[in-house]
Write a protein that holds these residues in place. Sequence first.
Motif, PDB file in Angstrom:
ATOM      1  N   VAL A 170      61.025  37.138  32.316  1.00 34.49           N
ATOM      2  CA  VAL A 170      61.803  38.540  32.381  1.00 34.49           C
ATOM      3  C   VAL A 170      61.426  39.258  31.048  1.00 34.49           C
ATOM      4  N   LEU A 171      61.295  38.734  30.142  1.00 31.62           N
ATOM      5  CA  LEU A 171      60.891  39.288  28.981  1.00 31.62           C
ATOM      6  C   LEU A 171      59.688  40.049  29.087  1.00 31.62           C
ATOM      7  N   LEU A 172      58.753  39.294  29.613  1.00 26.93           N
ATOM      8  CA  LEU A 172      57.326  39.774  29.815  1.00 26.93           C
ATOM      9  C   LEU A 172      57.337  41.114  30.599  1.00 26.93           C
ATOM     10  N   LEU A 173      58.046  41.047  31.868  1.00 27.09           N
ATOM     11  CA  LEU A 173      58.087  42.103  32.633  1.00 27.09           C
ATOM     12  C   LEU A 173      58.816  43.257  31.984  1.00 27.09           C
ATOM     13  N   GLY A 174      59.611  43.358  31.291  1.00 28.50           N
ATOM     14  CA  GLY A 174      60.206  44.197  30.309  1.00 28.50           C
ATOM     15  C   GLY A 174      59.352  45.084  29.443  1.00 28.50           C
ATOM     16  N   VAL A 175      58.310  44.214  28.969  1.00 33.55           N
ATOM     17  CA  VAL A 175      57.315  44.846  27.822  1.00 33.55           C
ATOM     18  C   VAL A 175      56.036  45.062  28.301  1.00 33.55           C
ATOM     19  N   GLN A 176      55.822  44.482  29.723  1.00 30.18           N
ATOM     20  CA  GLN A 176      54.249  44.477  30.139  1.00 30.18           C
ATOM     21  C   GLN A 176      53.412  45.794  30.009  1.00 30.18           C
ATOM     22  N   VAL A 177      52.529  45.645  29.227  1.00 34.91           N
ATOM     23  CA  VAL A 177      51.516  46.944  29.160  1.00 34.91           C
ATOM     24  C   VAL A 177      50.485  46.856  30.280  1.00 34.91           C
ATOM     25  N   ALA A 178      50.111  47.944  30.929  1.00 32.52           N
ATOM     26  CA  ALA A 178      48.970  47.852  31.777  1.00 32.52           C
ATOM     27  C   ALA A 178      47.757  47.909  31.021  1.00 32.52           C
ATOM     28  N   ILE A 179      46.601  46.798  31.418  1.00 31.85           N
ATOM     29  CA  ILE A 179      45.265  46.704  31.021  1.00 31.85           C
ATOM     30  C   ILE A 179      44.411  46.947  32.053  1.00 31.85           C
ATOM     31  N   CYS A 237      49.183  23.591  48.099  1.00 29.27           N
ATOM     32  CA  CYS A 237      50.035  23.489  47.400  1.00 29.27           C
ATOM     33  C   CYS A 237      51.383  23.857  48.219  1.00 29.27           C
ATOM     34  N   TRP A 238      52.526  23.154  47.299  1.00 27.53           N
ATOM     35  CA  TRP A 238      53.857  23.486  48.080  1.00 27.53           C
ATOM     36  C   TRP A 238      54.976  23.425  46.727  1.00 27.53           C
ATOM     37  N   GLY A 239      56.177  23.932  47.090  1.00 28.46           N
ATOM     38  CA  GLY A 239      57.338  24.092  46.385  1.00 28.46           C
ATOM     39  C   GLY A 239      57.574  25.712  46.322  1.00 28.46           C
ATOM     40  N   ASP A 240      58.102  26.134  45.032  1.00 27.54           N
ATOM     41  CA  ASP A 240      58.425  27.344  44.548  1.00 27.54           C
ATOM     42  C   ASP A 240      57.244  28.379  44.737  1.00 27.54           C
ATOM     43  N   ASP A 241      57.525  29.578  45.190  1.00 26.33           N
ATOM     44  CA  ASP A 241      56.067  30.528  45.449  1.00 26.33           C
ATOM     45  C   ASP A 241      56.719  31.995  45.072  1.00 26.33           C
ATOM     46  N   GLN A 242      57.568  32.035  44.090  1.00 22.70           N
ATOM     47  CA  GLN A 242      58.144  33.341  43.920  1.00 22.70           C
ATOM     48  C   GLN A 242      57.185  34.280  43.134  1.00 22.70           C
ATOM     49  N   TYR A 243      56.070  33.628  42.356  1.00 18.73           N
ATOM     50  CA  TYR A 243      55.246  34.350  41.694  1.00 18.73           C
ATOM     51  C   TYR A 243      53.807  34.230  42.129  1.00 18.73           C
ATOM     52  N   GLY A 284      47.503  36.748  31.150  1.00 19.58           N
ATOM     53  CA  GLY A 284      46.172  36.676  31.185  1.00 19.58           C
ATOM     54  C   GLY A 284      45.708  35.095  31.645  1.00 19.58           C
ATOM     55  N   GLU A 285      46.672  34.402  32.209  1.00 17.37           N
ATOM     56  CA  GLU A 285      46.485  33.122  32.507  1.00 17.37           C
ATOM     57  C   GLU A 285      45.397  32.772  33.430  1.00 17.37           C
ATOM     58  N   VAL A 286      45.294  33.858  34.644  1.00 16.99           N
ATOM     59  CA  VAL A 286      44.319  33.523  35.663  1.00 16.99           C
ATOM     60  C   VAL A 286      42.712  33.762  35.002  1.00 16.99           C
ATOM     61  N   GLY A 287      42.491  34.409  33.994  1.00 20.54           N
ATOM     62  CA  GLY A 287      41.338  34.635  33.405  1.00 20.54           C
ATOM     63  C   GLY A 287      40.330  35.526  33.632  1.00 20.54           C
ATOM     64  N   ILE A 288      40.772  36.537  34.472  1.00 20.99           N
ATOM     65  CA  ILE A 288      40.088  37.627  35.161  1.00 20.99           C
ATOM     66  C   ILE A 288      39.804  38.889  34.403  1.00 20.99           C
ATOM     67  N   ASP A 289      40.155  38.931  32.987  1.00 23.56           N
ATOM     68  CA  ASP A 289      40.105  40.171  32.318  1.00 23.56           C
ATOM     69  C   ASP A 289      41.107  41.147  32.793  1.00 23.56           C
ATOM     70  N   SER A 290      42.219  40.859  33.314  1.00 22.64           N
ATOM     71  CA  SER A 290      43.342  41.916  33.847  1.00 22.64           C
ATOM     72  C   SER A 290      44.693  41.275  33.337  1.00 22.64           C
ATOM     73  N   GLY A 291      45.603  42.357  33.045  1.00 21.73           N
ATOM     74  CA  GLY A 291      46.854  42.295  32.910  1.00 21.73           C
ATOM     75  C   GLY A 291      48.062  42.237  34.066  1.00 21.73           C
ATOM     76  N   ASN A 292      47.266  42.427  35.316  1.00 19.00           N
ATOM     77  CA  ASN A 292      48.216  42.516  36.389  1.00 19.00           C
ATOM     78  C   ASN A 292      49.074  41.235  36.469  1.00 19.00           C
ATOM     79  N   ASP A 293      50.313  41.501  36.900  1.00 15.89           N
ATOM     80  CA  ASP A 293      51.349  40.521  36.823  1.00 15.89           C
ATOM     81  C   ASP A 293      51.213  39.274  37.746  1.00 15.89           C
ATOM     82  N   GLN A 294      50.691  39.469  38.988  1.00 13.29           N
ATOM     83  CA  GLN A 294      50.606  38.541  39.807  1.00 13.29           C
ATOM     84  C   GLN A 294      49.340  38.683  40.762  1.00 13.29           C
ATOM     85  N   ILE A 295      48.551  37.628  40.760  1.00 12.71           N
ATOM     86  CA  ILE A 295      47.327  37.351  41.539  1.00 12.71           C
ATOM     87  C   ILE A 295      47.739  36.591  42.836  1.00 12.71           C
ATOM     88  N   PRO A 296      47.772  37.003  43.972  1.00 17.88           N
ATOM     89  CA  PRO A 296      48.324  36.431  45.087  1.00 17.88           C
ATOM     90  C   PRO A 296      47.278  35.597  45.911  1.00 17.88           C
TER      91      PRO A 296
END
Length: 389
Positions: free
Chosen positions: A15-24, A312-318, A370-382
């Motif tokens: 939630v905090l991250l969504l409030g301060v996310q800067v587009a990169i 994979c299985w379980g929660d998928d909100q992100y 950046g945990e997907v490691g693709i040089d992007s700050g996009n929030d979600q990578i589906p």
Amino acid sequence: MTVLLRRLAPLLSIVLLLGVQVAIGATPASAVSYGTATKISAGGYQACAITPSHHLKCWGDNDYGQLGIGSDLSDQLKPVTVPNLDNVMHVSVGDYNTCAILKGGKLKCWGYNDYGAVGDGTTHERHLPTQVNGLTSGVKSVSVGEYHACALLTSGKVKCWGDNSDGAVGVGTSGDVYKSPKVVDNIKQATQVSAGYYYSCATVNGHAKCWGYNGDGELGDKSVQDKYSPVQVFGLTSGVKQVIAGYYTTCALLKGGKLKCWGYNYYGEVGTGVSGNEYHRPVQVVGMTSGVSAVDTDYYFTCAAQNGHAKCWGDDQYNQLGDGATDPRDVPRQVSGLTSGVTDVDISFYTGCALLKSGAEKCWGWNGEGEVGIDSGNDQIPTPKRVHL
């Protein structure tokens, strides 16, 4: 810290991250250099990979120096090489720490250290790899949990250190902080170890044994009482190849590729086709009676490699299930595009990663740091994208 706060902490961070996310902006596709990996590990909001030259590259969140790159604590949107760390043989990324085994069995750790999880005898945060006390040789594997870590020695013994508030260090007591490794009670022939969220598990002579926090039945002994020393997981007394301690959910990979899980199951992360309950003993995962070669479970979801597929299985909100949807699944679901060549899976809070036979690493899910490691700050990578190694 209460169990409720433990479970809400990662969501509050989002939630905090969504409030301060800067587009990169992302690097143009024509300028991308991918590279390959021999080992992957993900945890918290970051991940690492070992390269064929036995160097370590890490990316994502670096608030506590868990990427090991020194005084620059900024998040890294693509992999960066950990300096002065050669001959890396094994890596484990926890929520806020990282540990690496070097050739010869020397163990070094770094990152958050308020509870002694670096294992250097202090509670000082470490931004560069730091020698773990007493483990200068003979370490076979390592696993990092939330605020503690465990190492498997070539002798078959297990040592753990860090936060022991629920008995996760396995020395017969609770409520202490161990800033240096301690020998776990009554384990002499271990072949694998895993540190989870306030509990730990090990494979011992084909048996599954666990210890620590047990409020959701994650120790698998048919109870919900914490255990300060290792206890036998119900029914798993032979044929166990690997047991993984996750976020209050545990899974065991058995001989022949059968997968069983147990513990917390609100989002269906145990994989039985039912959600909202708990399992205090191992149960069969739907569709996984053979062919499973790797498994990992973390914050309310689970992934496995089965016959070269990633599921994979379980929660998928992100988008952490990697199938392009955002609705929870209580049975294994195919990750988009990963239908052959998958040799390993490793997951973190809301991100999944898979290692392919070719050495390519692909990740998906939450990417706010950046945990997907693709040089992007996009929030979600589906769906899976190749990491820019």
